[in-house]
Scaffold this motif. Structure first.
Motif, PDB file in Angstrom:
ATOM      1  N   VAL A 291     -44.072  -0.557  12.826  1.00 23.38           N
ATOM      2  CA  VAL A 291     -43.040  -1.606  12.784  1.00 23.38           C
ATOM      3  C   VAL A 291     -42.935  -2.389  14.089  1.00 23.38           C
ATOM      4  O   VAL A 291     -42.141  -3.313  14.193  1.00 23.38           O
ATOM      5  CB  VAL A 291     -41.632  -1.068  12.439  1.00 23.38           C
ATOM      6  N   THR A 292     -43.729  -2.005  15.086  1.00 23.15           N
ATOM      7  CA  THR A 292     -43.772  -2.858  16.276  1.00 23.15           C
ATOM      8  C   THR A 292     -45.063  -3.681  16.261  1.00 23.15           C
ATOM      9  O   THR A 292     -45.424  -4.319  17.241  1.00 23.15           O
ATOM     10  CB  THR A 292     -43.733  -2.012  17.573  1.00 23.15           C
ATOM     11  N   SER A 357     -46.586   0.912  22.691  1.00 26.96           N
ATOM     12  CA  SER A 357     -45.797   1.199  21.478  1.00 26.96           C
ATOM     13  C   SER A 357     -46.692   1.696  20.359  1.00 26.96           C
ATOM     14  O   SER A 357     -46.343   2.646  19.641  1.00 26.96           O
ATOM     15  CB  SER A 357     -45.060  -0.043  20.982  1.00 26.96           C
ATOM     16  N   LYS A 360     -47.807   5.220  21.151  1.00 25.85           N
ATOM     17  CA  LYS A 360     -46.685   6.145  21.001  1.00 25.85           C
ATOM     18  C   LYS A 360     -46.438   6.445  19.515  1.00 25.85           C
ATOM     19  O   LYS A 360     -46.211   7.587  19.110  1.00 25.85           O
ATOM     20  CB  LYS A 360     -45.449   5.508  21.626  1.00 25.85           C
ATOM     21  N   THR A 364     -46.793  10.241  17.985  1.00 26.55           N
ATOM     22  CA  THR A 364     -45.672  10.887  17.293  1.00 26.55           C
ATOM     23  C   THR A 364     -46.104  11.298  15.894  1.00 26.55           C
ATOM     24  O   THR A 364     -45.850  12.417  15.443  1.00 26.55           O
ATOM     25  CB  THR A 364     -44.486   9.901  17.177  1.00 26.55           C
TER      26      THR A 364
ATOM     27  N   TYR B  85     -37.551   2.555  17.188  1.00 26.07           N
ATOM     28  CA  TYR B  85     -38.987   2.568  16.894  1.00 26.07           C
ATOM     29  C   TYR B  85     -39.802   2.373  18.164  1.00 26.07           C
ATOM     30  O   TYR B  85     -40.829   3.018  18.362  1.00 26.07           O
ATOM     31  CB  TYR B  85     -39.339   1.485  15.859  1.00 26.07           C
ATOM     32  N   ALA B  86     -39.326   1.477  19.032  1.00 27.13           N
ATOM     33  CA  ALA B  86     -40.059   1.205  20.264  1.00 27.13           C
ATOM     34  C   ALA B  86     -40.125   2.457  21.140  1.00 27.13           C
ATOM     35  O   ALA B  86     -41.041   2.619  21.939  1.00 27.13           O
ATOM     36  CB  ALA B  86     -39.406   0.063  21.017  1.00 27.13           C
ATOM     37  N   LYS B  87     -39.142   3.349  20.975  1.00 27.21           N
ATOM     38  CA  LYS B  87     -39.156   4.594  21.756  1.00 27.21           C
ATOM     39  C   LYS B  87     -39.935   5.696  21.042  1.00 27.21           C
ATOM     40  O   LYS B  87     -39.868   6.863  21.422  1.00 27.21           O
ATOM     41  CB  LYS B  87     -37.722   5.063  21.992  1.00 27.21           C
ATOM     42  N   GLY B  88     -40.591   5.351  19.973  1.00 26.71           N
ATOM     43  CA  GLY B  88     -41.424   6.339  19.285  1.00 26.71           C
ATOM     44  C   GLY B  88     -40.686   7.126  18.222  1.00 26.71           C
ATOM     45  O   GLY B  88     -41.237   8.048  17.624  1.00 26.71           O
ATOM     46  N   SER B 106     -37.683  12.304  16.087  1.00 27.77           N
ATOM     47  CA  SER B 106     -38.581  11.963  17.173  1.00 27.77           C
ATOM     48  C   SER B 106     -39.165  13.224  17.777  1.00 27.77           C
ATOM     49  O   SER B 106     -38.627  14.310  17.621  1.00 27.77           O
ATOM     50  CB  SER B 106     -37.862  11.139  18.242  1.00 27.77           C
ATOM     51  N   ASP B 108     -40.479  13.086  21.208  1.00 29.00           N
ATOM     52  CA  ASP B 108     -40.095  13.052  22.621  1.00 29.00           C
ATOM     53  C   ASP B 108     -38.788  12.278  22.771  1.00 29.00           C
ATOM     54  O   ASP B 108     -38.429  11.485  21.921  1.00 29.00           O
ATOM     55  CB  ASP B 108     -41.171  12.334  23.442  1.00 29.00           C
TER      56      ASP B 108
END
Lengths: 432, 425
Positions: A291-292, A357, A360, A364, B85-88, B106, B108
């Motif tokens: 989504v990014t 992003s 990441k 995840t 989302y940007a933070k994973g 999440s 992390d």
């Protein structure tokens, strides 16, 4: 989690054990790895459905379910997966882990025995799979193939691959075609089933708390009776690195739909022949896999050209797919913007932030594979198709090391092959 | 924090009620890489009429769902979903008839993401412009769900069963009802229902429970507030409002749901017991292991997707069964016959005990999923019961109790039927 080395436990039968205390349940999947082909796909897909109707000892749904329920609600479902040009056909069993069985029984052994019985000793009549079971499951398979048109997004993807890979095995859907399903008879299916059983390459994947030795012992003793002939190797997938034709091919179907579906197929280039998977994954995540991503942020959010737009990769086939839902009159704009965004990734027109992003997101995703039993099964089954087993943690490390340059060289050869558009009803005199 | 142990299934839950009234549940899940958080308010599509102080308020249908959509807007112009989302993290939200929940998972930076979750859900930001834009977006969504046979079928049954309870209306409301929504109504509803005393924070994973409470204490309002009284309409009785709903839509074969109204016990643990008993009764009557299922399946009257269960929402409960069938009425007649037959003969001990074993395995499987554990914890909190007591309660349910459930709640004459047929049939 302890991941044992995948090993051959019986002729052409391979076992992978994932030992973990994390789950309340155990799982075993038994997969016959068959070459995907238009002629056989429907027959193959029908096999586990018919076998789940009954065995020699439990000849109908009622008695079979009684045996499942007795084992604390054991669930065994038919699974048909398409990985590259391999059709993986078999069963997925999920059952109470021995640690949580209130009576202290060893459920694992009994589940393995039941799986072997399902595969090896079906309910028969006159030496063939029961005609009534074959006929009723055949009708249900046909209805499933037909109902694919109900899910327009999946339908557009299927049509794209059918057209784009018309000369390749990949053009066949995982359940095969309605036409070929119609032709199946009990006698023909029995013959096919026996042949597949004696020759198919088989992958078994276990996930649960039991030690590898226990699982192996159960599998070997229960499946030893399998009549094996000349066992085939793991089927191969033909990878085409470049588009089939010099020019991009365009196709349109008209159906009574309210929203248009645009599906674009790409070939990944020479990188698909290597094991360089991580850079392609990052390129895809940045382009349309999260989504990014560029597709989400630009085509959807900034320009409002679509309801959804995303990309995905079938690494085993070397194909990338973009799937999007649009208003009919946005076709040209949306297609051009999709290609523009891909060009941006190829030219390195992205920020450090976008790259991070995307990485990441992938990391995840890979780390959470271990948190879901069915995803573990999926992941490790997929690994059996490659040259070696790459654990998700290891792949995550490779992803984290991907640089902007790696992305550029991975995306360099991605070429559009075919564009498919599912349009609304055709109006008179309005040529398309 | 208080600790509750459930040794037979190997679970451990930390609980705390903070000074501001918020209930916190942390379910220990060692070995998982991800952690999951669900921040829920007891506020859903059915909570349209409520009393605060001495005054009754009426709000437009669809407002809880609308509010959920708008909560992601931050005052600095950013969107909380994109931030997560940007933070994973992977994040989402949903609104049912009696709950709205915001969630993320999440690997992390759990604390950082939890702070974001608590902040955006507790800090509303609405403008005329953003509300009017959303009216367009949700309007589209509503039109799309109107064409969805599954949703239409489900509400067809609920509208047949219930005359008044607002659970009979779709959670998203109608294009007309959401047109009445303004920033002011949104702010008011947020103030009333998004106060910590009306909410629960449920976390599952390998997470420090004290850290979760600490985050909630730091970010959320300090003072408790009154919990509103809801009006779901007058008592519904046992008879269905209407016995039949039928419509033609774009489906490849007819689909149907049958169902009956049940009386929901006031006590939470009794309600949980009834849910288990109801699910068990329906499994034994018409689940895959039953003679009825086998007959219907062999005759080609039902398909693999046929299912049956017990559900409760917004103060009402009901049974529901159905799937695809070329002859829904015939299936329903067979079910009615089976109910009468079983009521006389019972299930038999072996069959009954097997059904309980199967239910045990099914419940056990739910504990693998962090999302379903957190969802159950929130539902249990709002419903006044401990979801993990299900295993011990199930053990104590007798065949007699199951037959009593059937006698009381599955009366053949009170079955309502909702059918969607293909266009042209």
């Amino acid at each position: 989690m302890e991941v044992s080395n995948r090993k051959q436990v019986l002729p052409g039968v391979y076992l992978t054990c994932l030992q973990t205390d994390q789950f309340k349940t155990g799982s075993i999947s038994v997969n016959m790895m068959l070459p995907l082909s238009r002629a056989d796909a429907a027959k193959n897909a029908l096999i586990p459905r018919v076998l789940l109707r009954g065995t020699s000892a439990y000849p109908d749904i009622e008695s079979l379910t009684a045996a499942f329920d007795e084992l604390f609600g054991l669930s065994i479902v038919p699974v048909v997966r398409k990985k590259g040009e391999v059709q993986c056909v078999g069963f997925y069993a999920s059952f109470a882990d021995d640690r949580h069985v209130p009576t202290g029984e060893h459920v694992l052994d009994k589940v393995t025995a039941l799986l072997a019985q399902l595969l090896l000793s079906p309910a028969t009549s006159g030496g063939h799979l029961r005609g009534d079971y074959v006929e009723s499951e055949k009708q249900k398979l046909i209805s499933d193939i037909r109902s694919s048109v109900n899910d327009k997004r999946a339908y557009a993807t299927d049509r794209l691959f059918e057209l784009m890979c018309s000369g390749e095995a990949y053009g066949t859907g995982r359940f095969g075609t309605e036409k070929n399903a119609e032709k199946i008879t009990a006698v023909g299916l029995t013959k096919h089933y026996k042949q597949v059983l004696s020759t198919a390459h088989i992958e078994i994947i276990y996930c649960g708390s039991a030690r590898e030795t226990l699982v192996e012992r159960a599998v070997v003793s229960e499946f030893a009776a399998m009549p094996r002939g000349q066992v085939e190797p793991m089927p191969a997938t033909q990878i085409k690195t470049t588009p089939a034709k010099a020019d991009v091919r365009y196709y349109t179907d008209h159906l009574n739909v309210t929203q248009g579906k645009l599906a674009v197929g790409f070939r990944l280039g020479d990188i698909a022949l290597t094991n360089e998977r991580a850079p392609v994954m990052v390129a895809n995540a940045m382009f349309g896999g999260s989504v990014t991503s560029k597709l989400f942020m630009n085509v959807r959010e900034r320009l409002s050209l679509c309801y959804y737009a995303s990309s995905s990769i079938d690494w085993r086939k070397g194909i990338m797919l973009v799937s999007s839902g649009i208003e009919f009159d946005k076709y040209d704009e949306a297609l051009s913007e999709i290609l523009t965004q891909l060009e941006a990734v190829r030219k390195g027109d992205f920020t450090e932030n976008e790259l991070e992003s995307a990485k990441k997101y992938l990391i995840t995703n890979l780390k959470t594979v271990a948190d879901q039993q069915f995803r573990l099964d999926e992941y490790y089954l997929d690994q059996t198709l490659g040259d070696f087993i790459l654990r998700p943690e290891k792949l995550a490390v490779l992803v984290s090391a991907v640089t902007a340059e790696d992305v550029l060289s991975a995306a360099r050869d991605i070429m559009p092959d075919t564009v498919y558009f599912l349009n609304g009803p055709q109006e008179d005199g309005n040529e398309d | 924090m208080k600790i509750k142990e459930y040794p037979s299934v190997g679970e451990r839950v930390h609980t705390e009620r903070l000074d501001n009234g918020l209930s916190v549940y942390v379910i220990e899940k060692k070995g998982y890489n991800k952690a999951y958080a669900l921040f829920a308010t007891k506020y859903g599509g059915a909570d349209r009429r409520f009393k605060l102080g001495d005054k009754w308020y009426d709000t437009p249908a669809g407002i809880a769902h609308f509010l959920e959509h708008k909560m992601f807007d931050m005052s600095d112009g950013s969107n909380a979903l994109t931030t997560l989302y940007a933070k994973g993290a992977t994040a989402n939200a949903f609104t049912s008839s009696d709950m709205t929940a915001y969630l993320f998972e999440s690997v992390d930076g759990f604390r950082d993401n939890l702070d974001t979750l608590l902040s955006f859900v507790s800090q509303p930001w609405f403008t005329d412009e953003s509300v009017s834009k959303e009216q367009g977006i949700i309007g589209q969504e509503i039109r799309m769900t109107e064409d969805n046979p599954g949703i239409c079928l489900y509400y067809g049954l609920l509208r047949s069963l219930f005359a008044h309870n607002p659970a009979r209306d779709t959670v998203a409301g109608t294009v007309e009802s959401i047109a009445e929504i303004s920033p002011e109504t949104l702010y008011n509803c947020h103030k009333v229902f998004y106060n910590p005393s009306n909410m629960a924070l449920c976390v599952a994973g390998d997470v420090d429970p004290d850290m979760v409470c600490e985050a909630a204490r730091e970010i959320l309002p300090k003072e408790p507030a009154d919990v509103p009284v809801r009006d779901y309409g007058p008592d519904e009785g046992r008879e269905p409002f209407e016995r039949r709903f039928e419509r033609c839509m774009e489906v490849s074969a007819p689909v149907f749901y049958g169902g009956t109204k049940c009386v929901l016990p006031e006590d939470g643990t009794l309600a949980l017991r009834q849910e288990l008993c109801g699910d068990l009764a329906l499994r034994l009557l018409m689940g895959r292991g039953s003679g009825l299922y086998s007959r219907l399946y062999s005759d080609g009257l039902i398909d693999y997707d046929f299912s049956a269960g017990y559900e409760s929402v917004a103060g009402v409960a009901y049974t529901l069964f159905g799937g695809e069938s070329r002859e829904p009425d015939k299936v329903c007649e067979e079910i009615k016959k089976e109910i009468l037959g079983i009521s006389r003969s019972g299930f038999g001990k072996g069959f009954f005990e097997r059904g309980k074993k199967a239910m045990y395995g099914m419940k056990l499987r739910e504990l693998n999923s962090l999302d379903s554990i957190c969802y159950s914890a929130a539902r249990g909190h709002f419903g006044g019961y401990e979801p993990l007591r299900a295993f011990e309660l199930l053990e104590s349910i007798s065949e007699e109790e199951t037959l009593d459930f059937i006698g009381e709640n599955l009366v053949p004459d009170r079955i309502a039927l909702s059918i969607i047929r293909p266009v042209g049939q």
